[in-house]
Design an enzyme around this catalytic site. Structure first.
Site, mmCIF file in Angstrom:
data_model
loop_
_atom_site.group_PDB
_atom_site.id
_atom_site.type_symbol
_atom_site.label_atom_id
_atom_site.label_comp_id
_atom_site.label_asym_id
_atom_site.label_seq_id
_atom_site.Cartn_x
_atom_site.Cartn_y
_atom_site.Cartn_z
ATOM 1 N N ARG A 1 -11.993 6.719 -19.210
ATOM 2 C CA ARG A 1 -12.376 8.138 -19.071
ATOM 3 C C ARG A 1 -12.137 8.912 -20.369
ATOM 4 N NH1 ARG A 1 -8.171 8.740 -14.311
ATOM 5 N NH2 ARG A 1 -7.098 7.458 -15.833
ATOM 6 N N LYS B 1 3.443 -4.153 -11.008
ATOM 7 C CA LYS B 1 4.122 -5.173 -10.182
ATOM 8 C C LYS B 1 3.190 -6.258 -9.676
ATOM 9 C CE LYS B 1 3.253 -1.240 -8.142
ATOM 10 N NZ LYS B 1 3.657 0.079 -7.753
ATOM 11 N N GLU C 1 10.628 -3.478 -16.304
ATOM 12 C CA GLU C 1 11.618 -2.717 -15.533
ATOM 13 C C GLU C 1 10.964 -1.820 -14.476
ATOM 14 O OE1 GLU C 1 15.353 -2.499 -15.801
ATOM 15 O OE2 GLU C 1 14.616 -1.816 -13.876
ATOM 16 N N GLY D 1 10.648 1.916 -9.309
ATOM 17 C CA GLY D 1 10.297 3.065 -10.155
ATOM 18 C C GLY D 1 11.296 3.246 -11.290
ATOM 19 N N ASP E 1 3.218 -3.948 -1.423
ATOM 20 C CA ASP E 1 3.897 -3.489 -2.644
ATOM 21 C C ASP E 1 5.391 -3.845 -2.582
ATOM 22 O OD1 ASP E 1 3.831 -1.630 -5.110
ATOM 23 O OD2 ASP E 1 5.373 -0.703 -3.874
ATOM 24 N N LYS F 1 7.723 -6.546 -4.859
ATOM 25 C CA LYS F 1 8.954 -6.129 -5.523
ATOM 26 C C LYS F 1 10.146 -6.982 -5.092
ATOM 27 C CE LYS F 1 7.334 -1.374 -6.146
ATOM 28 N NZ LYS F 1 7.248 -0.057 -5.487
HETATM 29 N N1 HSE Z 1 3.202 3.074 -4.616
HETATM 30 C C1 HSE Z 1 4.477 2.740 -5.131
HETATM 31 C C2 HSE Z 1 5.548 3.357 -4.237
HETATM 32 C C3 HSE Z 1 4.597 3.245 -6.530
HETATM 33 O O1 HSE Z 1 5.188 4.229 -3.420
HETATM 34 O O2 HSE Z 1 6.690 2.975 -4.309
HETATM 35 C C4 HSE Z 1 5.814 2.786 -7.266
HETATM 36 O O3 HSE Z 1 5.838 1.388 -7.420
#
Ligand code: HSE
Length: 400
Positions: free
Chosen positions: A44, A100, A124, A129, A196, A200
């Site tokens: 963009r 991730k 990291e 986060g 997600d 992790k």
């Molecule tokens: N979507 C992810 C969360 C972002 O809500 O934790 C951070 O990894």
């Protein structure tokens, strides 16, 4: 001066540019050198924005510029992030990422390529986060044998569950709000289906136990089936419902899962609300420790990425060991992970009471057609088989 390039000017990428600018002096104090962003890569245009003059649409500009020593990958997704990362590492550039998905899928290979080219692939921001959990596992806790990792690893789902519990919000409204605040993934299924958090906990567990755990082997249940009735029962029992990733080192391998769990105040994760994340680790020397912080959002996640950028600047000619290895862990089947469970069912409450622990059977006036109980310790398979004899199971949630 050390030059960096940022690939992907979304929520996190923009945060990285902002943190490196806003905290330029802080970074220099630690690294001894100023770090400047020379390029921002995005498809963009951003007319009138602070990056307008350094914006490029062409990846080769970054790859072919020998002045660029550190590349930040905040594009997300596997393609083209994988190819761009691999080529940058092979060209002798360090790469720092918040991606991730890419770390879970190709992290082992990318770390190997980085080591072969005397550079770093640091990630990291891929877990928790802004919480510095990866550096803790890779540096501070390297003399410990880690026995367990447990955490609230997804800000979006924690935000949704907290809003549902505290404000009686509907699932969709809470999700929309999390998206508006820049917490959610581009495709929110990755958050709400637990994928997600699954990636992790797979990354953290691989680092903690020193053997590779594929995210594909993690038993994963999201939060889409959690409803207002579950919240009412949880409140009545003095509990909260949280999406928790947990792994334990067992005698014959690693048990690992992601599930919504009902937890009480005795669990350290009980008071982790809203977008906050926390990771709890148990080491054989350390005992218990917990790291708590913002699990998503532009500046917190950028803080973690920029910490990696600073680390690369301090180790321009040295590869830092990341702890990801090629050797595979033996992952135990999820059905065999015993625990206690919260059960909602209809049928014969009197007979089902034999399955209930000390708390006995719960009946709430709001739901006259059903009853609930917390089971004794057993596997979910065993619980389902035993419940079938007494009636229809409406819901099973692990007691964390
Ligand atoms: N979507 C992810 C969360 C972002 O809500 O934790 C951070 O990894």
């Amino acid at each position: 001066m050390i030059y960096a390039a940022v690939m992907g000017y979304g929520t996190v990428g923009a945060g990285v540019v902002q943190v490196l600018t806003m905290n330029r002096d802080e970074v220099k104090r630690h690294t001894g050198e100023e770090i400047a962003v020379k390029y921002v890569l995005d498809l963009r245009d951003f007319p009138g924005s602070p990056v307008e003059k350094i914006l490029t649409h062409n990846y080769e500009d970054i790859l072919n510029d020998p002045e660029v020593r550190i590349v930040v990958e905040t594009m997300g997704g596997l393609r083209p992030a994988y190819d761009f990362t691999k080529r940058a590492l092979m060209a002798g550039k360090h790469v720092c990422t918040s991606n991730k998905e890419l770390v879970a899928e190709h992290g082992v290979e990318l770390c190997r390529i980085a080591a072969e080219h005397q550079v770093n692939y640091l990630f990291e921001a891929s877990c928790g986060g802004g919480i510095p959990i990866i550096r803790a596992l890779n540096a501070s806790l390297t003399a410990d044998r880690i026995e367990m990792v447990e955490g609230i690893l997804n800000g979006t789902t924690n935000y949704i569950l907290t809003s549902m519990a505290e404000e009686g919000k509907e699932f969709d409204d809470a999700l929309r709000e999390a998206q508006k605040m820049g917490y959610a993934e581009l495709h929110p299924e990755a958050d709400i289906e637990g994928w997600d958090a699954c990636r992790k906990i797979a990354i953290l567990s691989s680092l903690a136990y020193g053997q590779h755990i594929s995210y594909k082997d993690v038993h994963t249940v999201g939060i889409t089936e959690i409803d207002a009735a579950d919240m009412t029962y949880a409140k009545a029992a003095g509990c909260k419902i949280k999406l928790i990733g947990r792994s334990c080192r067992e005698e014959k391998g690693v048990s690992i899962l992601v599930e919504p769990m009902m937890i009480g105040p005795e669990n350290q994760l009980y008071s982790v609300d809203g977008v906050m994340n926390a990771v709890f680790v148990r080491g054989n020397a350390l005992g218990d420790a917990m790291l708590y912080g913002s699990g998503a959002g532009s500046l917190p996640t950028a803080s973690a990425v920029c910490g990696d950028v600073a680390d690369c600047a301090k180790h321009l000619n040295k590869t830092i060991r990341t702890g990801l290895t090629e050797e595979n862990a033996s992952v135990l089947p999820a059905g065999n992970v015993p625990g206690r469970f919260f059960v909602r069912m209809d049928g014969d409450a009197g007979k089902a009471a034999v399955l209930a622990g000390a708390g006995g059977v719960m009946r709430l006036p709001e739901f006259p057609e059903e009853f609930a109980f917390f089971s004794e310790q057993m596997t979910e398979e065993e619980l389902r088989t035993r419940c079938a004899a007494f009636g229809n199971v409406r819901k099973i949630i692990r007691r964390g």
